[in-house]
Design an enzyme around this catalytic site. Structure first.
Site, PDB file in Angstrom:
ATOM      1  N   ASP A   3       0.849  -1.191   0.000  1.00 51.77           N
ATOM      2  CA  ASP A   3       0.000   0.000   0.000  1.00 51.77           C
ATOM      3  C   ASP A   3       0.889   1.247   0.000  1.00 51.77           C
ATOM      4  OD1 ASP A   3      -1.742   2.210   1.149  1.00 51.77           O
ATOM      5  OD2 ASP A   3      -3.193   0.584   1.071  1.00 51.77           O
ATOM      6  N   ILE A   4       0.523   2.249  -0.790  1.00 50.99           N
ATOM      7  CA  ILE A   4       1.343   3.466  -0.859  1.00 50.99           C
ATOM      8  C   ILE A   4       1.167   4.356   0.374  1.00 50.99           C
ATOM      9  CG2 ILE A   4       1.495   3.506  -3.375  1.00 50.99           C
ATOM     10  CD1 ILE A   4      -0.634   5.751  -3.331  1.00 50.99           C
TER      11      ILE A   4
ATOM     12  N   HIS B 249     -10.604  -5.726  -3.112  1.00 50.79           N
ATOM     13  CA  HIS B 249      -9.238  -5.931  -2.641  1.00 50.79           C
ATOM     14  C   HIS B 249      -9.244  -6.242  -1.155  1.00 50.79           C
ATOM     15  CE1 HIS B 249     -10.146  -1.618  -2.388  1.00 50.79           C
ATOM     16  NE2 HIS B 249      -9.283  -1.527  -1.385  1.00 50.79           N
ATOM     17  N   MET B 250      -8.253  -6.995  -0.760  1.00 52.25           N
ATOM     18  CA  MET B 250      -8.073  -7.380   0.638  1.00 52.25           C
ATOM     19  C   MET B 250      -6.822  -6.688   1.170  1.00 52.25           C
ATOM     20  SD  MET B 250      -7.259 -11.193   2.109  1.00 52.25           S
ATOM     21  CE  MET B 250      -8.908 -11.811   1.933  1.00 52.25           C
ATOM     22  N   HIS B 251      -6.946  -6.061   2.332  1.00 52.94           N
ATOM     23  CA  HIS B 251      -5.807  -5.459   3.004  1.00 52.94           C
ATOM     24  C   HIS B 251      -5.227  -6.492   3.963  1.00 52.94           C
ATOM     25  CE1 HIS B 251      -6.888  -1.155   2.084  1.00 52.94           C
ATOM     26  NE2 HIS B 251      -8.063  -1.728   1.907  1.00 52.94           N
TER      27      HIS B 251
END
Length: 116
Positions: free
Chosen positions: A31-32, A101-103
């Site tokens: 992740d940015i 999406h999955m974090h």
């Protein structure tokens, strides 16, 4: 067909990202704007806008999200202490990019899941 997203461009490597895993079904990248020491997004290569758009045809791909999450947690050294997997759905769920999406978040105690 679902609309293109920034994630589609990452999958095709049209824009830069720190990709940590990619196969025929899913792509994972850092992740940015990380919210923890480890914060990786795991996404299906097929555009699925939200959880509400999942069909039975997506079951293998969504299962892969979990097996890749476990593999990455092990590689990141966070599997033993624990981590959180988060999937947001639509506006009230906090979804910002309409490509499911999955974090994968961990590397420190994360506290309560919801602040109330």
């Amino acid at each position: 067909m679902a609309e293109e997203t920034i994630f589609s461009k990452i999958i095709r490597k049209e824009i830069p990202a720190n990709i940590v895993y990619q196969d025929e079904l899913v792509t994972a990248f850092r992740d940015i704007s990380p919210q923890a020491p480890t914060h990786i997004l795991i996404i299906p290569n097929k555009i699925i806008p939200t959880v509400n758009d999942v069909t039975s045809e997506d079951e293998v791909t969504l299962g892969r999200l979990f097996t890749v999450a476990a593999k990455l947690a092990e590689q990141e050294g966070i599997a033993q202490d624990g981590y959180r997997l988060i999937v947001n759905c639509n506006k009230h769920g906090g979804q910002e990019v309409y490509h499911l999406h999955m974090h994968l978040v961990g590397g420190e105690p994360l506290g309560k899941m919801l602040a109330k």
